[in-house]
Design a protein around this motif. Structure first.
Motif, PDB file in Angstrom:
ATOM      1  N   ALA A 121      -9.033  65.356 -54.570  1.00  0.00           N
ATOM      2  CA  ALA A 121     -10.033  65.019 -53.602  1.00  0.00           C
ATOM      3  C   ALA A 121     -11.243  64.628 -53.243  1.00  0.00           C
ATOM      4  N   ASP A 122     -11.376  65.130 -54.780  1.00  0.00           N
ATOM      5  CA  ASP A 122     -12.205  63.469 -55.042  1.00  0.00           C
ATOM      6  C   ASP A 122     -12.498  62.810 -55.345  1.00  0.00           C
ATOM      7  N   LEU A 123     -11.540  61.733 -55.205  1.00  0.00           N
ATOM      8  CA  LEU A 123     -11.550  60.341 -54.448  1.00  0.00           C
ATOM      9  C   LEU A 123     -11.285  60.744 -53.675  1.00  0.00           C
ATOM     10  N   ARG A 124     -10.875  61.364 -52.840  1.00  0.00           N
ATOM     11  CA  ARG A 124     -10.589  61.054 -51.582  1.00  0.00           C
ATOM     12  C   ARG A 124     -11.651  60.830 -51.046  1.00  0.00           C
ATOM     13  N   ARG A 125     -12.569  61.239 -51.151  1.00  0.00           N
ATOM     14  CA  ARG A 125     -14.040  61.537 -50.713  1.00  0.00           C
ATOM     15  C   ARG A 125     -14.824  60.414 -50.625  1.00  0.00           C
ATOM     16  N   ARG A 126     -14.485  59.500 -51.568  1.00  0.00           N
ATOM     17  CA  ARG A 126     -15.571  58.036 -52.222  1.00  0.00           C
ATOM     18  C   ARG A 126     -15.769  57.229 -51.208  1.00  0.00           C
ATOM     19  N   ASP A 127     -16.535  56.043 -51.211  1.00  0.00           N
ATOM     20  CA  ASP A 127     -16.779  54.600 -50.221  1.00  0.00           C
ATOM     21  C   ASP A 127     -15.079  54.080 -49.896  1.00  0.00           C
ATOM     22  N   PHE A 128     -14.740  53.243 -50.842  1.00  0.00           N
ATOM     23  CA  PHE A 128     -13.635  52.498 -50.868  1.00  0.00           C
ATOM     24  C   PHE A 128     -12.410  52.459 -51.132  1.00  0.00           C
ATOM     25  N   THR A 129     -11.292  52.355 -51.009  1.00  0.00           N
ATOM     26  CA  THR A 129      -9.951  52.821 -51.857  1.00  0.00           C
ATOM     27  C   THR A 129     -10.195  51.929 -53.228  1.00  0.00           C
ATOM     28  N   ALA A 130     -10.914  50.700 -53.472  1.00  0.00           N
ATOM     29  CA  ALA A 130     -11.036  49.871 -54.848  1.00  0.00           C
ATOM     30  C   ALA A 130     -12.312  51.551 -55.869  1.00  0.00           C
ATOM     31  N   ASN A 131     -12.832  51.998 -55.025  1.00  0.00           N
ATOM     32  CA  ASN A 131     -13.729  53.056 -56.035  1.00  0.00           C
ATOM     33  C   ASN A 131     -12.651  54.660 -56.046  1.00  0.00           C
ATOM     34  N   ALA A 132     -11.480  54.539 -54.954  1.00  0.00           N
ATOM     35  CA  ALA A 132     -11.029  55.317 -55.529  1.00  0.00           C
ATOM     36  C   ALA A 132      -9.842  55.896 -56.005  1.00  0.00           C
ATOM     37  N   MET A 133     -10.244  55.785 -57.357  1.00  0.00           N
ATOM     38  CA  MET A 133      -9.109  55.720 -58.548  1.00  0.00           C
ATOM     39  C   MET A 133      -9.193  56.022 -59.211  1.00  0.00           C
ATOM     40  N   GLY A 134      -8.629  56.326 -60.132  1.00  0.00           N
ATOM     41  CA  GLY A 134      -9.148  57.535 -61.073  1.00  0.00           C
ATOM     42  C   GLY A 134      -8.334  57.517 -62.448  1.00  0.00           C
ATOM     43  N   LEU A 135      -8.476  57.149 -63.943  1.00  0.00           N
ATOM     44  CA  LEU A 135      -7.735  57.276 -65.303  1.00  0.00           C
ATOM     45  C   LEU A 135      -7.958  58.799 -66.210  1.00  0.00           C
ATOM     46  N   SER A 136      -6.968  59.581 -65.879  1.00  0.00           N
ATOM     47  CA  SER A 136      -7.095  60.384 -66.945  1.00  0.00           C
ATOM     48  C   SER A 136      -7.791  60.494 -68.665  1.00  0.00           C
TER      49      SER A 136
END
Length: 581
Positions: free
Chosen positions: A120-135
């Motif tokens: 949910a935190d990734l989906r609230r971000r601005d652009f798709t290139a910034n909506a990525m995460g690493l564990s």
């Protein structure tokens, strides 16, 4: 797909890796899961330099502040609304630590946050290139989460809105889009571009909050090329909305370019300085002191303001140390340059005009690094000083400083310096296999001496005896042939009847000769036995270690006497034959 564990180890600096490991360990102790998100993952994927780190935890991130400070982090600012704070770690590592949140917008520009999951935190971000995460958690370290396929947009070098209403709900995203395009050289995709143009015409930017305005203004000074970002924002009309006192005309562009060149020189030689604090006076060179003070007061990270104010005094103190006797030797100056805070070195290299400081900096760029090429690695190998020895790297550094100070000019001096570090030669290899014992030939018993000599004598004679049956066969064949030839001759010439007996006589004569020839070998055997009896009494020979030497004389006597005795005995045999006739 990229191997993000490898990227984390290879693309991040050592200081960034240490800082990230500290935060990861603190979150684990607190029982919180942690993730690397935002621009850091985008830059790792695209290959751009990773400038700062964004970490989120599932929980209240503000509870980690005290532990972060104990681990060496410096808190430069915070936001209770987003449950986030800004940290500066040693090695010029900037990090933002926040909580995983979801956001709703009852009104444009006024978000409402609540704790939520990482997706949910990734989906609230601005652009798709910034909506990525690493564990960053054990068991899933390096696992990529990309719910909106941001990797595809990174490959296309495009900025795509996560939410179609993103520019309406959060107008700061329009300024962020321009800043990212100026930094990365990307473009907005077609739909995002049309929404951006609509937002400019409709004036979405008017509802942007003061906190967001100050945050975006401060981010300009943290850019790698702030002048390019200022020019881009100015051309789009956003700069006057952020801070009307700023502008490209207020910047000392020539000195800013020289500062960037010095920063690159220092980076080549291992001094990584953050340019933001040093470039701030140049970006605001033509502003009034009042405007500069107002600008500093508006920054979200007040720790950054303290760095700006303290930089000049730190730079002057470093320049004084570099000019003192403490740094008279090149190795001392080299150590001082690497021990001082990089920003102070950058400021002194740019602002201090003293000849002593500038000459040492020039030697630091060009002359002193050449000493590393003089390190005698071949000699070290000959002296068994190899990289697997403990303290090898420290020894190489000592040699580097010695050559930098023009010491160890001869091979003898180098050997004398390296001798204490040379390990002893390894012992020769131990051969665990026993050598074979030499077999001693058994001594022949005294009672068997005669038999040994006799056996050798018989061994010499037996070839002649063995040849007797072959001679007898040949003689029989000759007799048979002669017998067949005689009747044929008798039939052809019947007159002389008395001649056949005369012819048979010479045929019989060879037979008698053959009989005579049989006798000499027998006598030879007897003759061989007689000298053997004469040789055996030589008991002194028996004292020798090997019996083979005793038999040698017997062989010689047997060979010499066998051909000598048959020849005189053949003559009387012929006489006997004549008498019989």
């Amino acid at each position: 797909m990229a191997d993000y564990i490898y990227l984390l180890e290879s693309r991040l600096s050592q200081a960034q890796q240490h800082a990230l490991e500290k935060v990861r360990e603190i979150a684990r102790i607190k029982g919180l899961t942690s993730f690397l998100v935002g621009g850091a993952v985008r830059d790792l994927t695209s290959g751009s330099p990773v400038r700062d780190l964004d970490v989120v935890v599932q929980g209240n991130a503000l509870k980690l502040k005290k532990d972060i400070e104990k681990s060496g982090g410096f808190i430069s600012g915070e936001s209770e609304t987003t449950q986030s704070f800004f940290v500066d770690f040693p090695g010029e590592v900037r990090m933002e630590i926040g909580s995983t949140l979801s956001a709703t917008y009852p009104k444009p520009g006024k978000p409402v946050y609540k704790a939520d999951t990482i997706l949910a935190d990734l989906r609230r971000r601005d652009f798709t290139a910034n909506a990525m995460g690493l564990s960053l958690n054990q068991g899933s370290y390096g696992l990529l989460m990309d719910p909106l396929n941001g990797v595809a947009d990174i490959e296309n070098r495009e900025l795509r809105l996560v939410n179609n209403y993103g520019f309406i709900e959060d107008p700061a995203q329009m300024i962020r889009a321009v800043r990212l395009m100026a930094r990365l050289g990307w473009q907005m995709d077609e739909r995002t571009r049309s929404r951006y143009e609509t937002g400019k015409e409709e004036g979405y930017i008017s509802v942007m909050s003061a906190w967001q305005r100050n945050y975006e203004t401060e981010e300009i000074f943290h850019e790698e090329d702030p002048l390019r970002v200022i020019s881009k924002l100015e051309s789009e009309g956003w700069l006057k909305l952020l801070n009307p006192t700023l502008g490209s005309s207020k910047v000392n562009a020539s000195e800013l370019e020289r500062l960037r060149d010095i920063q690159m020189q220092l980076q080549i030689h291992g001094i990584h300085a953050e340019i933001a604090a040093a470039s701030f006076p140049l970006l605001t060179a033509k502003l009034t002191p009042k405007d500069v003070a107002s600008l500093k007061k508006s920054f979200i990270r007040q720790g950054f303001v303290r760095q700006i104010d303290a930089l000049e005094s730190e730079g002057k103190a470093f320049a004084a140390q570099l000019s003192s006797k403490e740094a008279s030797a090149p190795s001392q100056a080299w150590k001082l340059l690497h021990a001082t805070r990089p920003e102070a070195v950058l400021w002194a290299a740019h602002h201090v005009k003293a000849a002593g400081v500038q000459n040492k900096l020039k030697a630091f760029y060009t002359d002193w690094p050449q000493a590393r090429q003089k390190i005698p690695f071949t000699l070290m190998q000959e002296m068994r000083i190899t990289p697997d020895l403990p303290g090898y790297d420290e020894l190489v550094e000592k040699l580097f400083f010695e050559f930098m100070d023009n010491h160890l000019s001869t091979v003898e001096e180098q050997k004398a310096f390296l001798e204490p570090y040379s390990p002893p030669a390894p012992p020769p290899p131990v051969n665990l296999r026993r050598a074979r014992a030499t077999k001693k030939e058994p001594k022949a018993p005294k009672g068997r001496k005669k038999t040994a000599v006799e056996s050798e004598a018989t061994a010499v004679v037996t070839p002649e005896v063995a040849a007797q049956p072959a001679q007898e066969k040949q003689e029989k064949q000759k007799k048979a042939v002669a017998g067949k030839v005689a009747p044929v001759a008798a039939k052809k010439a019947p007159a002389p009847a008395a001649k056949p007996p005369a012819k048979k006589v010479p045929v019989k004569a060879p037979a008698k000769k053959a009989v005579v020839k049989k006798n000499p070998p027998k006598k030879a055997v007897v003759a061989a036995k007689k000298p053997a009896k004469k040789v055996t009494p030589a008991k002194t020979v028996a004292k020798k270690p090997t019996p083979s030497k005793k038999a040698a004389p017997a062989k010689k006597t047997a060979v010499k006497k066998t051909p000598a005795k048959p020849s005189p005995k053949k003559a009387p045999a012929k006489k006997v034959a004549k008498k019989k006739r």
